[in-house]
Design a protein around this motif. Structure first.
Motif, PDB file in Angstrom:
ATOM      1  N   ALA A  40       0.838  -1.212   0.000  1.00  0.00           N
ATOM      2  CA  ALA A  40       0.000   0.000   0.000  1.00  0.00           C
ATOM      3  C   ALA A  40       0.870   1.259   0.000  1.00  0.00           C
ATOM      4  O   ALA A  40       0.603   2.199  -0.751  1.00  0.00           O
ATOM      5  N   PHE A  41       1.896   1.282   0.835  1.00  0.00           N
ATOM      6  CA  PHE A  41       2.775   2.450   0.876  1.00  0.00           C
ATOM      7  C   PHE A  41       3.490   2.637  -0.457  1.00  0.00           C
ATOM      8  O   PHE A  41       3.690   3.749  -0.916  1.00  0.00           O
ATOM      9  N   GLY A  42       3.894   1.527  -1.086  1.00  0.00           N
ATOM     10  CA  GLY A  42       4.535   1.608  -2.391  1.00  0.00           C
ATOM     11  C   GLY A  42       3.602   2.144  -3.457  1.00  0.00           C
ATOM     12  O   GLY A  42       4.006   2.935  -4.315  1.00  0.00           O
ATOM     13  N   LEU A  43       2.332   1.716  -3.406  1.00  0.00           N
ATOM     14  CA  LEU A  43       1.359   2.209  -4.379  1.00  0.00           C
ATOM     15  C   LEU A  43       1.056   3.692  -4.184  1.00  0.00           C
ATOM     16  O   LEU A  43       0.697   4.386  -5.124  1.00  0.00           O
ATOM     17  N   ILE A  44       1.215   4.161  -2.977  1.00  0.00           N
ATOM     18  CA  ILE A  44       1.039   5.594  -2.719  1.00  0.00           C
ATOM     19  C   ILE A  44       2.282   6.364  -3.173  1.00  0.00           C
ATOM     20  O   ILE A  44       2.193   7.439  -3.763  1.00  0.00           O
ATOM     21  N   ALA A  45       3.466   5.802  -2.914  1.00  0.00           N
ATOM     22  CA  ALA A  45       4.712   6.500  -3.212  1.00  0.00           C
ATOM     23  C   ALA A  45       5.037   6.523  -4.706  1.00  0.00           C
ATOM     24  O   ALA A  45       5.656   7.479  -5.184  1.00  0.00           O
ATOM     25  N   ALA A  46       4.644   5.483  -5.443  1.00  0.00           N
ATOM     26  CA  ALA A  46       5.010   5.395  -6.865  1.00  0.00           C
ATOM     27  C   ALA A  46       4.483   6.571  -7.687  1.00  0.00           C
ATOM     28  O   ALA A  46       5.248   7.190  -8.436  1.00  0.00           O
ATOM     29  N   PRO A  47       3.194   6.935  -7.578  1.00  0.00           N
ATOM     30  CA  PRO A  47       2.736   8.098  -8.357  1.00  0.00           C
ATOM     31  C   PRO A  47       3.395   9.406  -7.918  1.00  0.00           C
ATOM     32  O   PRO A  47       3.660  10.280  -8.747  1.00  0.00           O
ATOM     33  N   LEU A  48       3.679   9.515  -6.628  1.00  0.00           N
ATOM     34  CA  LEU A  48       4.347  10.729  -6.152  1.00  0.00           C
ATOM     35  C   LEU A  48       5.768  10.806  -6.702  1.00  0.00           C
ATOM     36  O   LEU A  48       6.232  11.889  -7.073  1.00  0.00           O
ATOM     37  N   ALA A  49       6.449   9.666  -6.761  1.00  0.00           N
ATOM     38  CA  ALA A  49       7.795   9.645  -7.336  1.00  0.00           C
ATOM     39  C   ALA A  49       7.747   9.952  -8.830  1.00  0.00           C
ATOM     40  O   ALA A  49       8.617  10.638  -9.368  1.00  0.00           O
ATOM     41  N   TRP A  50       6.708   9.458  -9.509  1.00  0.00           N
ATOM     42  CA  TRP A  50       6.565   9.724 -10.946  1.00  0.00           C
ATOM     43  C   TRP A  50       6.396  11.227 -11.189  1.00  0.00           C
ATOM     44  O   TRP A  50       6.967  11.777 -12.132  1.00  0.00           O
ATOM     45  N   LEU A  51       5.624  11.882 -10.337  1.00  0.00           N
ATOM     46  CA  LEU A  51       5.413  13.323 -10.501  1.00  0.00           C
ATOM     47  C   LEU A  51       6.698  14.113 -10.261  1.00  0.00           C
ATOM     48  O   LEU A  51       6.873  15.188 -10.812  1.00  0.00           O
ATOM     49  N   ASP A  52       7.591  13.560  -9.446  1.00  0.00           N
ATOM     50  CA  ASP A  52       8.831  14.250  -9.095  1.00  0.00           C
ATOM     51  C   ASP A  52      10.043  13.628  -9.791  1.00  0.00           C
ATOM     52  O   ASP A  52      11.173  13.777  -9.341  1.00  0.00           O
ATOM     53  N   ARG A  53       9.827  12.947 -10.907  1.00  0.00           N
ATOM     54  CA  ARG A  53      10.903  12.191 -11.558  1.00  0.00           C
ATOM     55  C   ARG A  53      12.057  13.069 -12.023  1.00  0.00           C
ATOM     56  O   ARG A  53      13.201  12.627 -12.033  1.00  0.00           O
TER      57      ARG A  53
END
Length: 72
Positions: A40-53
């Motif tokens: 769950a934490f990974g699924l939350i963090a992945a889109p945030l990391a994508w936005l800040d790539r």
């Protein structure tokens, strides 16, 4: 400022699940609950990391090694 407060509140609520989850789901093994929590934490963090790539690309190898050390 308000977005920071809301994100801090959300992080606190998600962290609270660590303590409440085993009480709500006593029949599920702890390893399964931990795996679900990390997923769950990974699924939350992945889109945030994508936005800040673009910012993540600026990190050096030393930065990534330091992050791994902190996570361990």
């Amino acid at each position: 400022m308000w977005s920071g407060i809301l994100f801090a509140l959300a992080a606190g609520l998600l962290w609270g699940i660590v303590f409440v989850g085993p009480l709500l789901l006593p029949d599920y093994p702890a390893a399964l609950q931990s795996a679900g929590r990390y997923l769950a934490f990974g699924l939350i963090a992945a889109p945030l990391a994508w936005l800040d790539r673009n910012e993540l690309r600026k990190l050096t190898l030393a930065d990534w090694i330091g992050a791994v050390k902190l996570s361990i």
